[in-house]
Design a protein around this motif. Sequence first.
Motif, PDB file in Angstrom:
ATOM      1  N   ASP A 258       0.857  -1.177   0.000  1.00 13.61           N
ATOM      2  CA  ASP A 258       0.000   0.000   0.000  1.00 13.61           C
ATOM      3  C   ASP A 258       0.895   1.230   0.000  1.00 13.61           C
ATOM      4  N   CYS A 259       0.330   2.371  -0.395  1.00 14.36           N
ATOM      5  CA  CYS A 259       1.106   3.597  -0.323  1.00 14.36           C
ATOM      6  C   CYS A 259       0.172   4.784  -0.182  1.00 14.36           C
ATOM      7  N   ASN A 260       0.707   5.909   0.244  1.00 14.76           N
ATOM      8  CA  ASN A 260      -0.074   7.143   0.230  1.00 14.76           C
ATOM      9  C   ASN A 260       0.792   8.288  -0.272  1.00 14.76           C
ATOM     10  N   PHE A 261       0.141   9.409  -0.607  1.00 15.17           N
ATOM     11  CA  PHE A 261       0.837  10.473  -1.318  1.00 15.17           C
ATOM     12  C   PHE A 261       0.602  11.840  -0.695  1.00 15.17           C
ATOM     13  N   HIS A 262       1.569  12.708  -0.897  1.00 14.66           N
ATOM     14  CA  HIS A 262       1.387  14.106  -0.502  1.00 14.66           C
ATOM     15  C   HIS A 262       0.325  14.737  -1.391  1.00 14.66           C
ATOM     16  N   GLU A 263      -0.370  15.726  -0.833  1.00 10.56           N
ATOM     17  CA  GLU A 263      -1.515  16.238  -1.592  1.00 10.56           C
ATOM     18  C   GLU A 263      -1.118  16.971  -2.866  1.00 10.56           C
ATOM     19  N   ALA A 286       7.094  14.574   2.532  1.00 12.51           N
ATOM     20  CA  ALA A 286       7.089  13.211   2.014  1.00 12.51           C
ATOM     21  C   ALA A 286       6.205  13.156   0.767  1.00 12.51           C
ATOM     22  N   ASN A 289       4.590   7.688   0.888  1.00  6.61           N
ATOM     23  CA  ASN A 289       4.961   6.690   1.894  1.00  6.61           C
ATOM     24  C   ASN A 289       4.509   5.338   1.390  1.00  6.61           C
ATOM     25  N   TYR A 290       5.305   4.321   1.603  1.00  6.11           N
ATOM     26  CA  TYR A 290       4.864   3.008   1.147  1.00  6.11           C
ATOM     27  C   TYR A 290       5.246   1.929   2.146  1.00  6.11           C
ATOM     28  N   ARG A 291       4.589   0.792   1.977  1.00  7.02           N
ATOM     29  CA  ARG A 291       4.785  -0.324   2.890  1.00  7.02           C
ATOM     30  C   ARG A 291       4.893  -1.583   2.062  1.00  7.02           C
TER      31      ARG A 291
ATOM     32  N   GLN B 271      -5.893   7.853   0.607  1.00 10.85           N
ATOM     33  CA  GLN B 271      -4.475   7.755   0.202  1.00 10.85           C
ATOM     34  C   GLN B 271      -3.682   8.974   0.615  1.00 10.85           C
ATOM     35  N   HIS B 272      -4.261   9.800   1.446  1.00 13.27           N
ATOM     36  CA  HIS B 272      -3.577  11.015   1.849  1.00 13.27           C
ATOM     37  C   HIS B 272      -2.443  10.676   2.807  1.00 13.27           C
ATOM     38  N   ALA B 273      -1.345  11.438   2.700  1.00 13.01           N
ATOM     39  CA  ALA B 273      -0.205  11.152   3.574  1.00 13.01           C
ATOM     40  C   ALA B 273      -0.456  11.635   4.998  1.00 13.01           C
ATOM     41  N   ALA B 305      -5.451  -1.492   4.810  1.00 12.26           N
ATOM     42  CA  ALA B 305      -4.142  -1.193   4.233  1.00 12.26           C
ATOM     43  C   ALA B 305      -3.705   0.244   4.521  1.00 12.26           C
ATOM     44  N   THR B 309      -0.350   1.314   6.673  1.00 15.43           N
ATOM     45  CA  THR B 309       0.698   2.143   6.092  1.00 15.43           C
ATOM     46  C   THR B 309       0.985   3.339   6.997  1.00 15.43           C
ATOM     47  N   ALA B 313       4.453   4.669   8.731  1.00 15.00           N
ATOM     48  CA  ALA B 313       5.065   5.817   8.072  1.00 15.00           C
ATOM     49  C   ALA B 313       5.520   6.917   9.025  1.00 15.00           C
TER      50      ALA B 313
END
Lengths: 451, 837
Positions: A258-263, A286, A289-291, B271-273, B305, B309, B313
């Motif tokens: 999984d991952c997430n992102f900066h806006e 960042a 971020n990922y796992r 999916q926001h950081a 998930a 994460t 993180a």
Amino acid sequence: MISQFFVLSQRGDNIVFRDYRGEVPKGSAEIFFRKVKFWKEDEAEEAPPVFNVDGVNYIHVKVAGLLFVATTRVNVSPSLVLELLQRIARVIKDYLGVLNEESLRKNFVLVYELLDEVIDFGYPQTTSTEVLKSYIFNEPIMVDAARLPPLGPAAMFMQGAKRMPGTAVTKSVVANEPGGRKREEIFVDIIEKISVTFSSSGYILTSEIDGTIQMKSYLTGNPEIRLALNEDLSIGRNGSSIYDYHSSSGGGTVVLDDCNFHESVHLDSFDIDRTLTLIPPDGEFAVMNYRMTQEFKPPFRINALIEEAGPLKAEVLLKIRADFSPSVTANTITVQMPVPSYTARASFELEAGAVGQTTDFKEGSKRLEWCLKKIVGGAEHTLRAKLTFSQESHGNTTKEAGPVNMNFTIPMYNASRLQVRYLQIAKKSKTYNPYRWVRYVTQANSYVARL
Amino acid sequence: MAPPIPAPKTPSPSQPSGKSEVTDLKLQLRQLAGSRAPGADDSKRDLFKRVISYMTVGIDVSSAFSEMVMCSATSDIVLKKMCYLYVGNYARCNPDLALLTINFLQKDCRDEDPMIRGLALRSLCSLRVPNLVEYLVAPLGAGLKDGSPYVRMVAALGVLKLYHISAAMCLDSDFPATLKSLMLSDPDAQVVANCLHSLQEIWNLEASKSEEASREIEALYSKPVVFFLLNKIKDFSEWAQCLVLDVVSKYIPGDNNEIFDIMNFLEDRLQHANGAVVLATIKVFLHLTMSMTDVHQQVYERIKAPLLTLVGAGSPEQSYAVLCHLHLLVMRAPMLFSSDYKHFYCQFSEPSFVKKLKLEMLTAIANESNTYEIVTELCEYARNIDIPIARESIRAVGKIALQQYDVNAIVDRLLQFLEMEKDYVTAETLVLVKDLLRKYPQWSHDCIAVVGNISSKNVQEPKAKAALIWMLGEYSQDMLDAPYILESLIENWDDEHAPEVRLHLLTAAMKCFFKRPPETQKALGAALAAGLADTHQAWDVHDRALFYYRLVQYDVTVAEHVVNPPKQAVSVFADTQSSEIKDRIFDEFNTLSVVYQKPSYMFTDKEHRGPFEFSEDLASLSVGAQSAENVISAQRYQENDNDLLLSTSEKEENGSSAHYGSVPSAYSAPQALTEAALIDHGSSAFTSQSAFAIDDLLGLGVPDAPAPAPAPPTLNLNTKSALDPGTFQRKWGQLGITLSQELSLSPQGVVGLTTPQSLIRHMQGHSIQCIASGGQSPNYKFFFFAQKEGSSVFFLVECIINTSSAKVHLKIKAEDGSAAEPFSALFQSALLKFGLP
């Protein structure tokens, strides 16, 4: 909604103190510090980041040895406040270049300026380093970065690695270079924290990578950036994700859980060519971020053995092998091994010709500690120790020793094989060619071998 | 770790405490006040800095107020800002001097630089001096209309600051209405967000006083506003997004399509950081899908998930906050996480508060498929050098054993712990083995063999010692030397200080005596004598000894029957937290309640609670009142989450795995007697239940009243009435009891009332809404309300039902006394129809 914000030094002095709503009685900083210092609840000896004393909620994070604290009487979202505290620390670092007690003390007026704009009446306003620029009039007073202990994951680039400009991570977003010109450059760091647990037979029980693609941009004019990752990168395990149209058995693919992102990141073409598009804001953030729990090759193999050698004696053998390319060197390695509580003394025997290695027996916590300055890829190192017990062991020394745990940092190595294929900066003119630095580093998060 | 705390405020070079420094500063400031000399501003900056740094360390520099104000006439913005900061800090304690600042602040509010206007307005509103509020209104009004978004942003929160100084002044100036229109029209997202912050806080505080405020709150959470905000969500900063998401989580969608629209729209927020955004989104998802079992479960699967994460993180503090929420979800639906168990293994570097949460999660999700791995892992932690965690791990193994059907292997592991010969391991294990034997007496043979080898001298902790003694008494027939061990323990009675241990010694001696009289007689005599002499600390010991003594004297057979009757195995050990409390914590998702594992009324003062949260007044009246949030959306909460999760387990045909936190009655054996019954009873005594017991007693004392024939309803009720708990509570307090009645529930109704929800749903069908409910079989308590069609007249009802006696006790309070009779008839007829086909 928070009531107060303050930063305390390790000794409990207020370095910055801002009361936004006047709802929490004076002396809250002292109450907080006492509580954290002498925490004794629930058998635990460490205060949790969030606790309540007499109706006041204290929420704190530790950054660079400082305590960033918010108080509130309201049932707020703990995540929101913790994220906010962390972000305030990051914004301050963006402005001061270095975040520590000294820099904070020298620049507290600037910090107050920031705090005025970041929070109003307890409500977060903006934490964007860039937006804040227009409200900040104090010039940061720089502290000498060279003689400071390294801070944060990115700081590892400061030591040893000659390829990197050491000043990069300690440069303020507002300060100019001595020549009055700003150097156009951008840093992309792929930082991975790995956790591995080996069973007593050397089999991998669990493994996980928590990674971050961190960016710090000193580019003027906000150019658009394209960051291309592995083309065969897939996201979501067990084929449960819509992204998963590759066969993951193909060996070479990198599969993220999984991952997430900066806006600021646009994912328009991410599904097609694994490219992230963004206009990087000023300061450090960042991107992603990922796992990953996909199996990977652990960088170190650990062999540990404890054997009785008589009623009051035992011998320990510790062996580590670096399972990576000789062109890569790991640094600041620490290996720790708890030994039976009735161990009285330990004597060590390093391998012949050992350089940059130290050993210690921590009497209080009953552990052996072995530090190595660096390990070159492919190398193997051994330590022998003789233990003397104060009472007879009952034939179960193995059960009472271990697990061995290891700490290390490996620059220019990443365990996940996630790569930045290219970093493209939209060109403003032909002569515009900023410096771009793409750096990898892997750190141990929890690297444990059982006995 | 950190250096010791400094001695309290001793004078040190860096921290001048003296007045002389302040006097010195004042003097220098005065000299500079009128100076226009070059470099004066720089000197002022230095002086101001010193003043602010004194202020920061807590030295009172308020005496320099007038000098600071004198120096404030400057165009240097850095100086201005420091001055604003100083003035904001000290104005409240120096209201007279604060008047001096009004002039220059008002002037700055009209400056041509929008930043100066904004800063001045912010400072002006932050003075917090009540008698200066009149100077605020005009600049605020102008600020809200300012051309610069920065100034409007400051003004929007300025209104809230004004409200806190003088609520009347704020409302009289009609600022909330201005904010409302600004919120719906301003092009700048932060202005919109600040308007929303202010409006929410103002109306929430007003709600307990005025009807209008409740309506305004409803309007904020209405479809047009919510959709307006949702459509703009990407314009907002991440912090403002959290605010908007919080508003959305309070919105009650009209139909399922709306729910899916909102969820699809917000999908990418997961999916926001920023963890705060993700958790706020999850709250929306969870609350929206409460009534849709399948989708609700999909939401759990979807959010796993991203949550994991986030745990990996951020900083340790951030992951802790996320992990607390994950913990809550795991506890609610353990089976949905049973295959993710490896994520909850403890990592070496984690702080103990994180490890503790993880151990609890591991315990909860253990089932047939993963128990072996989990227990193996836990046994590794039991060897940990971190002793609290080692203890916690052993307890976790024990809990898993207690919730499993196949405990074979686990019992072996537990017995291995005893062989480790570490005192704390032995102590924890003994307590567990005792509990295990109470649930699975069939294991006594194996356990006793090992326990018999433990020397009581190696057991020091009272809890463990008590457990060992209990086993000695309980299994004295199987343990050869039980009487002798007990005897030696009794000989050392004086060294045994814990009353817990002494009490157990008495009981064990008795039990042993019944089984092996000749060997124990002497020891029992000694124990009783020692117990009778025990008047120093706890009278409990003395009283029990006396009681046993008289009992034995009276009749040994009777005594045996009392002290050592045949026991049923304990089927389920009581849960520490009632399901009502758990539900309320769930309703307060993404707040501190989740971290503390307590609903907010247990740790916040009244004035800091929104009206949408129950205060303890009502909560203590009702037995575990439901949270307000699910009250306003009663329709949405038709399905209790417990039902949801139970149905999940059925779906997975996973019924055999014990389900943590479910209603105990679902699992307890039909006649759990003696100890089991005692323990179940004791544990369910949630604080407010004592009040309940009294109600119940009174209820029984009232003679049977024949159910009055239901009168034909002559009253029409509003089918969509709404009332927030704050208002309910206020009305309940204001109104006297119009009618009080006693009636009997139909037998079918008694059968149908297994959970409060069934009746709540039924009454909703009759346009009667429930605002709070609680209790467990046989006692239930409800608060209902209804509204007369086409008017603002409300009826409030307290309804206590005892299902074992089929008695219903009603208290009705009506805002219109004349309508009370018909309403009562209507209510009763609705109630009596409950359970009928």
